[in-house]
Design a protein around this motif. Structure first.
Motif, PDB file in Angstrom:
ATOM      1  N   UNK C  59       0.909  -1.276   0.124  1.00 21.00           N
ATOM      2  CA  UNK C  59      -0.080   0.207   0.075  1.00 21.00           C
ATOM      3  C   UNK C  59       0.804   1.388   0.058  1.00 21.00           C
ATOM      4  N   UNK C  60       2.160   0.992  -0.722  1.00 25.37           N
ATOM      5  CA  UNK C  60       2.983   2.272  -0.454  1.00 25.37           C
ATOM      6  C   UNK C  60       3.848   2.255  -1.805  1.00 25.37           C
ATOM      7  N   UNK C  61       2.992   1.978  -2.995  1.00 23.07           N
ATOM      8  CA  UNK C  61       3.934   2.017  -4.427  1.00 23.07           C
ATOM      9  C   UNK C  61       3.853   3.593  -4.499  1.00 23.07           C
ATOM     10  N   UNK C  62       3.145   4.392  -4.099  1.00 22.10           N
ATOM     11  CA  UNK C  62       3.207   5.781  -4.407  1.00 22.10           C
ATOM     12  C   UNK C  62       4.854   6.258  -3.984  1.00 22.10           C
ATOM     13  N   UNK C  63       5.325   5.666  -3.031  1.00 28.30           N
ATOM     14  CA  UNK C  63       6.850   6.205  -2.889  1.00 28.30           C
ATOM     15  C   UNK C  63       7.579   5.687  -4.091  1.00 28.30           C
ATOM     16  N   UNK C  64       7.308   4.707  -5.047  1.00 27.45           N
ATOM     17  CA  UNK C  64       8.169   4.624  -5.985  1.00 27.45           C
ATOM     18  C   UNK C  64       7.745   5.473  -7.004  1.00 27.45           C
ATOM     19  N   UNK C  65       6.569   5.678  -7.289  1.00 27.13           N
ATOM     20  CA  UNK C  65       5.923   6.528  -8.281  1.00 27.13           C
ATOM     21  C   UNK C  65       6.714   7.750  -8.333  1.00 27.13           C
ATOM     22  N   UNK C  66       6.505   8.369  -7.013  1.00 25.98           N
ATOM     23  CA  UNK C  66       7.010   9.665  -6.839  1.00 25.98           C
ATOM     24  C   UNK C  66       8.396   9.640  -6.808  1.00 25.98           C
ATOM     25  N   UNK C  67       9.260   8.679  -6.573  1.00 32.14           N
ATOM     26  CA  UNK C  67      10.632   9.080  -6.692  1.00 32.14           C
ATOM     27  C   UNK C  67      11.008   8.844  -8.000  1.00 32.14           C
ATOM     28  N   UNK C  68      10.493   8.158  -9.076  1.00 32.34           N
ATOM     29  CA  UNK C  68      10.483   8.278 -10.245  1.00 32.34           C
ATOM     30  C   UNK C  68      10.263   9.492 -10.692  1.00 32.34           C
ATOM     31  N   UNK C  69       9.263  10.280 -10.486  1.00 29.77           N
ATOM     32  CA  UNK C  69       8.884  11.545 -10.755  1.00 29.77           C
ATOM     33  C   UNK C  69       9.641  12.615 -10.252  1.00 29.77           C
ATOM     34  N   UNK C  70      10.403  12.535  -8.909  1.00 30.94           N
ATOM     35  CA  UNK C  70      11.353  13.514  -8.411  1.00 30.94           C
ATOM     36  C   UNK C  70      12.578  13.353  -9.353  1.00 30.94           C
ATOM     37  N   UNK C  71      12.960  12.038  -9.719  1.00 31.25           N
ATOM     38  CA  UNK C  71      14.321  11.659 -10.362  1.00 31.25           C
ATOM     39  C   UNK C  71      14.139  12.699 -11.553  1.00 31.25           C
ATOM     40  N   UNK C  72      13.124  12.559 -12.385  1.00 37.26           N
ATOM     41  CA  UNK C  72      12.804  13.562 -13.656  1.00 37.26           C
ATOM     42  C   UNK C  72      12.935  14.832 -13.074  1.00 37.26           C
ATOM     43  N   UNK C  73      12.124  15.410 -12.169  1.00 36.81           N
ATOM     44  CA  UNK C  73      12.147  16.845 -11.761  1.00 36.81           C
ATOM     45  C   UNK C  73      13.248  17.267 -11.394  1.00 36.81           C
ATOM     46  N   UNK C  74      14.140  16.530 -10.591  1.00 37.50           N
ATOM     47  CA  UNK C  74      15.371  17.090 -10.089  1.00 37.50           C
ATOM     48  C   UNK C  74      16.326  17.123 -11.138  1.00 37.50           C
ATOM     49  N   UNK C  75      16.649  16.270 -11.934  1.00 38.89           N
ATOM     50  CA  UNK C  75      17.594  16.359 -13.023  1.00 38.89           C
ATOM     51  C   UNK C  75      17.103  17.257 -14.086  1.00 38.89           C
ATOM     52  N   UNK C  76      16.049  17.404 -14.614  1.00 36.11           N
ATOM     53  CA  UNK C  76      15.595  18.317 -15.370  1.00 36.11           C
ATOM     54  C   UNK C  76      15.675  19.829 -14.839  1.00 36.11           C
ATOM     55  N   UNK C  77      15.632  19.957 -13.647  1.00 33.98           N
ATOM     56  CA  UNK C  77      15.427  21.266 -12.872  1.00 33.98           C
ATOM     57  C   UNK C  77      16.811  21.837 -12.996  1.00 33.98           C
ATOM     58  N   UNK C  78      17.858  20.828 -12.407  1.00 33.84           N
ATOM     59  CA  UNK C  78      19.255  21.142 -12.506  1.00 33.84           C
ATOM     60  C   UNK C  78      19.857  21.623 -13.916  1.00 33.84           C
ATOM     61  N   UNK C  79      19.366  20.763 -14.770  1.00 36.44           N
ATOM     62  CA  UNK C  79      19.557  21.078 -16.292  1.00 36.44           C
ATOM     63  C   UNK C  79      19.107  22.505 -16.714  1.00 36.44           C
TER      64      UNK C  79
END
Lengths: 334, 378, 327
Positions: C59-79
């Motif tokens: 009941x916690x798969x949102x953790x991984x969904x969100x981590x994937x999302x933030x991996x994109x967000x953080x990398x793109x933000x720094x770019x």
């Protein structure tokens, strides 16, 4: 309305008047009186969580059901109380209404829906009761509208009382502690000393057995579910009087109640009580102490922010820690 | 998701046959379900009231519910732009949703008129020629609260807000104008409903006043618990915990509390009086500041339509910029960054008959503009 | 078996035809809806791997969904801002390359799943459901208060990331990318479910003793399954963030965990293609019910309830027979 990211564009430091106004309020506030008052707050929070958790843990212990819609019963209790209080001006009538309406709602959903889920796996139970949350939340909004409702503590419970050591504490909160503990004792007596209680305990130990003993199981199940629902409804009304009666109010409490019963050991009333008080104290003291702790070595604004972040995670960290040491909770079955 | 009320202004019968090319199509994305629905409903009702009163039948409004979810809002904006082909977008209540939708929408040559959210990037470096804020920049009401604290002689304020960007900006906004000392500064959990711990700290800190920013249900809980705590110091907050929708739920606990707002139902001008009357007549409740913002947003749009066609973007933008409409707030104009320059009032909660409401006691900040305009290159 | 295959093929064809028709008839919004369904399906396939094959109700798969999302967000933000993500222990620059972002999303969410799984798998049953929920909530509250990346406001990324040779901002081209990823994941999961590892995993779900008898520990089987499951859901998170060009803490909320679970159950637990059917139906319901009333959640709730109570085994159970293909 009001949430702005200072993400991409770092704001300039507030130009005018941000000078060194921090630091004045560090050490002093950690007085003993404040600490005791915070313990009381934690206890009060915990006792109210217990009312929610008791029903949840009973329903799981006896029927093996995960009920996500338990928070909806809390909400129903609060709305029923607010409606009746508005019509009659009586807080006691309001509380009675919260008990009755939540119990009736409990009986209705038990008889029509929940009953079909006892033999299903947890997955089906989670999905079905998740669906019930959707129906109850929007149904309540449909009936009562989108704005929060008014519900207040009665005037005779207003204000504060003086406790020993010069502590001044809210009379209503003190009453909540008393009511909650009284219900805990009552519940203990019912379960340990009455015939119903014996059957409930038998049901927890061996579901097939009690059927064989000639107990009307479906009646017992309905009763247990209604009892849990009524307690949740009462908690909703008691808490609604000092918080906000609005759609969705049950969800945060539901999650906390789950944390409580998992820490305490699912099915154990004693575990629910101890788990509830542990969670109540951890949350309250965490919010109070962690920012102060960080302000020992961080700049004040940062410290309060970091401390608050950690405090909001504290009960989940507590739960994970308990489960790592005792995978079935503190008082969970063998 | 697709709460598809296609509402055509004035006469619904005519439209199906005569959709003219110069009709203006508005896409309204707002929160109509879940906990924050009250705000979205007020904005929508205020907006539609102004459209209806204008008697125009060349405005088409498509309204959809964002459920307060950023990803849903983005998806709806895509739909409005790609499928509905709207000319103007509006309606978003929450800053995090605005930040998800607005930059992409204005980059695709759509106009966006904000009836509520005013995040600081959109007022500063990320300002855009097609973005107009008709409400306030987010910091404005907190700044006025800081100014009021000075005027009221508060010397030792305890300040608190939820631990999220808007909460931090609220405290920063307050401190930008407040010149006294702080008795304490606390960040609470977002969505927190029990404030016993914080109130105990306020009591222990010896504060002479409290400033709080706790919107919606959080504010209701705080005020009720604070009133019952016996801590007897004045409380100040922005209007978000004192709007018409939630005041009834707070009840007596809010009486006498000062709060800051750019609008109040007793602002004395004919537009406002007529607005309050007609809103009450049509919807059976008093308008909130959100309703007034929705109303003003529609009035602004209509004033621009009187001067230019939306297809002529430059002319339409210039017409918007003039803000040539009778605002419920009285004087209203846009600064260089397309954010309001307006008075922010200090209000007091009173009881009129059975209804809790606000009345103006003073002007907190006069002709106030936001702190980010200088960072905007417009 | 045969029926299930027809249903699989029909489903994949439908998911291709709808956006193509929408593309031809210039209704790009339907392409966006289909893309959303495809991405949610990938997230569901991830969960299904743990839940359907391993019996691990997370009941916690949102953790991984969100981590994937933030991996994109953080990398793109720094770019976007030309700043490095971190300089120690090694220099990591931001990036706008989808392929790199996917890799990071997969690695990060796999590591998180490994850690969360290693701790959570010490428990079983309801305790497992709740401890995974607790980890999800930790990420949720952390992301709300972590102001560097926007906190509750989230991170807007103004332009979709780059994929060699394609214009990702064009809805149909981005759909194509997601569809291909979905297909690859489906092949991968199908292969894994037929492999000796997959067989062992399903055997462990039914009877742990049987696995122990052949010298395998169920714990390590479950842990590997949970890690793979988290990695797939993390990839879906990165795709979802790119679809919206935006990430926010709502991706971590427990409602998202619940929704991913709904996709799996609606489609049919343990069916490889089940989550695709579930996600597609869910999106369709959301879209059409929303038109009926302001209170459309009531209808959605009633429908879900009907599905649980009367169609055991979800859509696949209804149309392709009761027994699960891989038992």
């Amino acid at each position: 309305m009001h949430m702005h990211p200072n993400v991409i564009y770092k704001k300039e430091t507030p130009i005018l008047l941000m000078k060194s106004r921090v630091g004045k309020f560090k050490g002093k506030s950690m007085s003993a009186i404040l600490f005791i008052e915070q313990m009381l707050n934690g206890l009060q929070f915990g006792v109210m969580l217990f009312l929610m958790a008791a029903g949840l843990t009973l329903v799981f212990g006896v029927m093996g059901l995960i009920n996500l819609a338990h928070g909806s019963l809390y909400m129903i209790g609060a709305f029923a109380a607010a409606a009746v209080a508005a019509a009659t001006n009586s807080f006691l009538f309001a509380l009675a209404a919260s008990l009755a309406v939540a119990a009736i709602a409990g009986v209705l959903i038990e008889a029509t829906i929940i009953r079909r889920l006892y033999k299903r796996d947890h997955l089906d139970q989670v999905l079905a009761t998740f669906a019930l949350i959707l129906i109850f939340s929007e149904g309540t909004r449909w009936i009562f509208g989108s704005f929060p409702l008014f519900l207040d503590r009665p005037d005779y419970l207003a204000g504060t009382v003086a406790l020993p050591f010069g502590i001044e504490y809210s009379l209503y909160r003190l009453t909540l502690i008393g009511v909650g503990l009284a219900i805990a004792v009552g519940l203990y007596l019912v379960i340990m000393k009455t015939r119903i209680g014996i059957r409930i305990r038998a049901g927890e130990n061996d579901r097939e057995m009690i059927g064989a003993l000639g107990v009307d199981i479906s009646m017992l199940y309905t009763l247990v579910f209604a009892l849990g629902a009524a307690l949740a409804g009462l908690a909703g009304a008691l808490i609604g009087a000092i918080q906000s009666v609005q759609v969705g109010m049950g969800e945060p409490v539901l999650i906390l109640a789950f944390v409580v019963i998992v820490i305490g050991g699912i099915g154990s009333i004693k575990g629910a009580l101890i788990g509830a008080i542990l969670v109540g104290l951890t949350d309250t003291l965490g919010r109070f102490l962690l920012p102060q702790f960080f302000s020992l070595f961080l700049e004040n604004s940062t410290a309060t922010s970091v401390g608050a972040s950690l405090a909001s995670m504290s009960i989940y960290i507590l739960m994970a820690a308990v489960l790592l040491i005792r995978p079935k909770g503190l008082f969970g079955g063998a | 998701m697709k709460l598809k009320h296609i509402l055509m202004a004035a006469c619904a019968a005519m439209i199906s046959t005569s959709v003219q090319a110069e009709d203006l199509k508005v896409g309204m994305i707002t929160t109509l379900s879940g906990g924050g629905a009250g705000l979205g409903i007020d904005v929508r009702d205020g907006f539609m009231l102004a459209i209806e009163q204008s008697g125009r039948n060349d405005i088409e409004v498509v309204i959809e519910d964002d459920q307060r979810k950023p990803d849903v809002a983005v998806q709806l904006a895509d739909k409005m732009i790609q499928s509905e082909k709207v000319d103007v977008l509006t309606g978003i209540i929450w800053s995090n949703l605005a930040m998800a939708v607005v930059p992409a929408a204005v980059a695709q040559d759509k106009f966006y008129l904000s009836p509520n959210a005013g995040p600081s990037p959109l007022a500063g470096k990320a300002c855009h020629k097609n973005y107009f804020n008709v409400a306030w920049q987010n910091d404005n009401l907190h700044e006025a609260a800081g100014a009021h604290a000075n005027a009221a002689g508060h010397k030792k304020s305890f300040i608190l807000a939820p631990n999220y960007p808007a909460g931090k900006d609220a405290l920063t906004g307050f401190k930008r104008f407040y010149s006294g000392d702080l008795a304490g500064e606390v960040y609470t959990k977002l969505g927190q409903t029990d404030y016993a711990s914080e109130i105990a700290q306020i009591r222990a800190s010896g504060a002479d006043s409290v400033f709080f920013f706790l919107p919606g249900g959080m504010g209701i809980s705080f005020l009720k618990q604070f009133a019952d705590s016996g801590v007897d110091v004045p409380v100040v907050g922005p209007a978000f915990s004192f709007d018409q929708g939630i005041l009834q739920a707070v009840g007596e606990a809010a009486l006498g509390v000062k709060n800051t707002s750019q609008w109040s139902k007793d602002i004395d001008n004919p537009t406002n009086a007529a607005f309050v009357e007609s809103f009450k007549a049509k919807y059976g409740r008093l308008p909130s500041l959100y309703a007034s913002q929705g109303f003003d947003t529609a009035k602004l749009l209509i004033s621009a339509m009187d001067k230019a066609k939306v297809t002529d973007q430059d002319a339409f933008r210039a017409a918007l910029k003039e803000a040539d409409f009778a605002s419920t707030r009285g004087d209203f104009s846009f600064g260089s960054n397309h954010h309001p320059i307006q008075d922010i009032y200090v209000r007091e909660v009173i009881k009129e008959g059975d209804v809790y409401t606000n009345r103006i006691v003073s002007v907190g900040l006069e002709n106030h503009a936001d702190a980010y305009a200088s960072q905007c290159n417009l | 078996m045969k029926k299930e295959m027809y249903l699989n093929i029909g489903l994949m064809a439908l998911m291709l035809v709808v956006p193509l028709v929408a593309w031809v008839s210039d209704e790009p919004f339907w392409i966006t809806l289909a893309t959303r369904a495809v991405i949610f399906a990938i997230a569901g396939i991830g969960l299904n791997f743990a839940l359907g094959f391993g019996g691990l109700v997370s009941f916690g798969h949102a953790a991984f969904f969100g981590l994937g999302g933030y991996a994109m967000g953080i990398l793109a933000y720094h770019a976007q801002t030309y700043t490095p993500v971190f300089e120690w222990p090694f220099l990591l620059e931001g990036s706008k390359s989808m392929l790199l972002i996917w890799l990071v999303a997969i690695v990060v969410s796999a590591l998180a799943a490994l850690a969360i799984g290693a701790l959570s798998l010490r428990t079983t049953g309801v305790y497992f459901i709740m401890i995974t929920l607790a980890f999800g909530q930790m990420f949720y509250y952390f992301s709300i208060s972590w102001s560097t990346y926007g906190g509750e406001d989230g991170l807007p990324i103004y332009v979709r990331n780059e994929f060699p040779g394609l214009n990702t901002m064009d809805p149909i081209q981005y759909f194509a990318i997601c569809y291909v990823v979905l297909t690859l994941i489906l092949i991968l999961v199908h292969r894994m479910s037929q492999s000796s590892f997959g067989m062992m995993l399903q055997a462990a779900r039914q009877n742990e003793k049987r696995v122990q008898a052949v010298g395998q520990t169920p714990y390590s089987l479950y842990l590997v399954a949970f890690t793979i499951s988290g990695a797939i859901t993390g990839l879906a998170g990165a795709l979802f963030a790119d679809l919206n060009r935006f990430v926010s803490p709502t991706m971590f909320s427990w409602h998202v965990s619940g929704e991913i679970m709904i996709f799996v159950i609606l489609g049919g637990v343990g069916r490889v293609f089940g989550p695709l059917a579930g996600a597609a139906l869910y999106i369709l319901l959301e879209h059409t019910l929303g038109g009926l009333s302001e209170y459309w959640h009531i209808y959605l709730g009633a429908l879900l309830l009907g599905v649980v109570l009367f169609t055991r085994g979800g859509i696949y159970g209804l149309f392709a027979g009761r027994e699960v293909a891989h038992d």
